[in-house]
Design a protein around this motif. Structure first.
Motif, short mmCIF file in Angstrom:
data_model
loop_
_atom_site.label_atom_id
_atom_site.label_comp_id
_atom_site.label_asym_id
_atom_site.label_seq_id
_atom_site.Cartn_x
_atom_site.Cartn_y
_atom_site.Cartn_z
N TYR A 89 1.01 -1.26 -0.06
CA TYR A 89 -0.06 0.03 0.17
C TYR A 89 0.92 1.41 -0.14
O TYR A 89 2.05 0.93 0.37
N HIS A 90 0.47 2.24 -0.39
CA HIS A 90 0.97 3.59 -0.56
C HIS A 90 0.10 4.56 0.36
O HIS A 90 -1.11 4.71 0.18
N SER A 132 9.56 4.50 4.35
CA SER A 132 9.56 5.93 3.95
C SER A 132 10.17 6.07 2.30
O SER A 132 11.11 5.40 1.97
N LEU A 133 9.30 6.57 1.41
CA LEU A 133 9.52 6.51 -0.01
C LEU A 133 10.01 7.75 -0.47
O LEU A 133 11.07 8.01 -1.21
N LEU A 141 5.57 10.40 1.76
CA LEU A 141 5.16 9.21 1.30
C LEU A 141 5.56 7.78 1.78
O LEU A 141 6.91 7.62 1.95
N GLU A 143 5.58 3.58 2.10
CA GLU A 143 5.02 2.25 1.66
C GLU A 143 4.70 1.43 2.99
O GLU A 143 5.48 1.11 3.97
N LYS A 204 -1.61 -0.50 -3.54
CA LYS A 204 -0.65 -0.16 -4.79
C LYS A 204 -0.44 -1.50 -5.60
O LYS A 204 -0.62 -1.58 -6.89
N GLU A 219 -0.18 -4.23 -10.30
CA GLU A 219 0.01 -2.92 -9.93
C GLU A 219 -1.10 -2.13 -10.29
O GLU A 219 -1.79 -2.28 -11.59
N TYR A 222 -2.25 5.18 -9.20
CA TYR A 222 -3.07 5.90 -8.28
C TYR A 222 -4.30 6.67 -8.85
O TYR A 222 -4.15 6.94 -9.96
#
Length: 238
Positions: A89-90, A132-133, A141, A143, A204, A219, A222
């Motif tokens: 998930y994002h 953390s992305l 953002l 993950e 995601k 995938e 968004y």
């Protein structure tokens, strides 16, 4: 609210499965109040024997697996039960947080009526990994990789880290306003609307074994509201 044609939600389809990208504000299954259109009803209009293999919160967008026959449903359901489905998930969360494969393993108790809480004594095992992305000035953002599938798991686990999902008022998240991130933004007399009218959580991707034994990853892009918030943060909140 107008929902797109079910056909337009499909990411992948074969003789056994349909992978869809669920839009926000569409319930996965029939809700107690009934009446409202939901993903299961749309799926059954498209394919009479369709069954939803798992669910997402109404506000959460993203990938859902739909089975076209009982054998496919059992095949996917068993993988969920044995925690063989890898889910990613994002989420956009309030504040700057550095998570490097952080494991949160706080047990979750479902107290009924949509309420869950952390309870070490009565809760069921719940494990989520966080990474953390992208970092912004006021947001991050993230993950999330849930190992278990408890109700509101990602939302409540993030809240325990003071990293509530943006817009998730149930768990302390605040709505994102353009006036907070854009320099020189002028407010009009009208009340400012949040950039996103829900909490910023998106399913995601999923990796699982197909009926022929092949492992596949799917995938889901968004949805528009999540992509717009991210774009505005990249432009204004750095």
């Amino acid at each position: 609210m107008k929902f797109p044609n079910f056909k337009d939600l499909i990411i992948f389809e074969d003789n056994d499965l349909i992978i869809v990208n669920k839009p926000p504000f569409l319930a996965s299954l029939d809700e107690r109040e009934g009446g409202d259109i939901n993903l299961l009803r749309l799926a059954k209009q498209y394919h009479a024997d369709a069954q939803i293999c798992h669910r997402l919160d109404k506000e959460t967008s993203g990938l859902i697996i739909v089975a076209k026959n009982p054998e496919a449903y059992r095949h996917i359901a068993m993988q969920f039960e044995h925690r063989k489905v890898k889910k990613v998930y994002h989420a956009i969360v309030d504040g700057t947080h550095i998570f490097e494969d952080l494991l949160i393993d706080l047990p979750i108790l479902n107290a009924g009526k949509g309420n869950v809480m952390i309870s070490r004594s009565e809760g069921k095992k719940a494990d989520t990994y966080f990474k953390s992305l992208k970092y912004f000035k006021h947001y991050t953002l993230i993950e999330a990789r849930p190992v278990t599938g408890r109700m509101h798991q990602i939302r409540i686990h993030l809240a325990t880290q003071r990293a509530s999902i943006t817009g998730d008022d149930m768990y302390g998240g605040k709505p994102a306003f353009l006036s907070k991130i854009k320099r020189g933004y002028r407010l009009t007399d009208e009340e400012e609307q949040p950039i996103m009218k829900r909490f910023a959580l998106h399913a995601k991707e999923s990796t699982f074994t197909m009926l022929n034994g092949e492992e596949r990853t799917f995938e889901a892009p968004y949805p528009k509201d999540f992509a717009v918030l991210l774009k505005l943060l990249e432009k204004n909140d750095v």
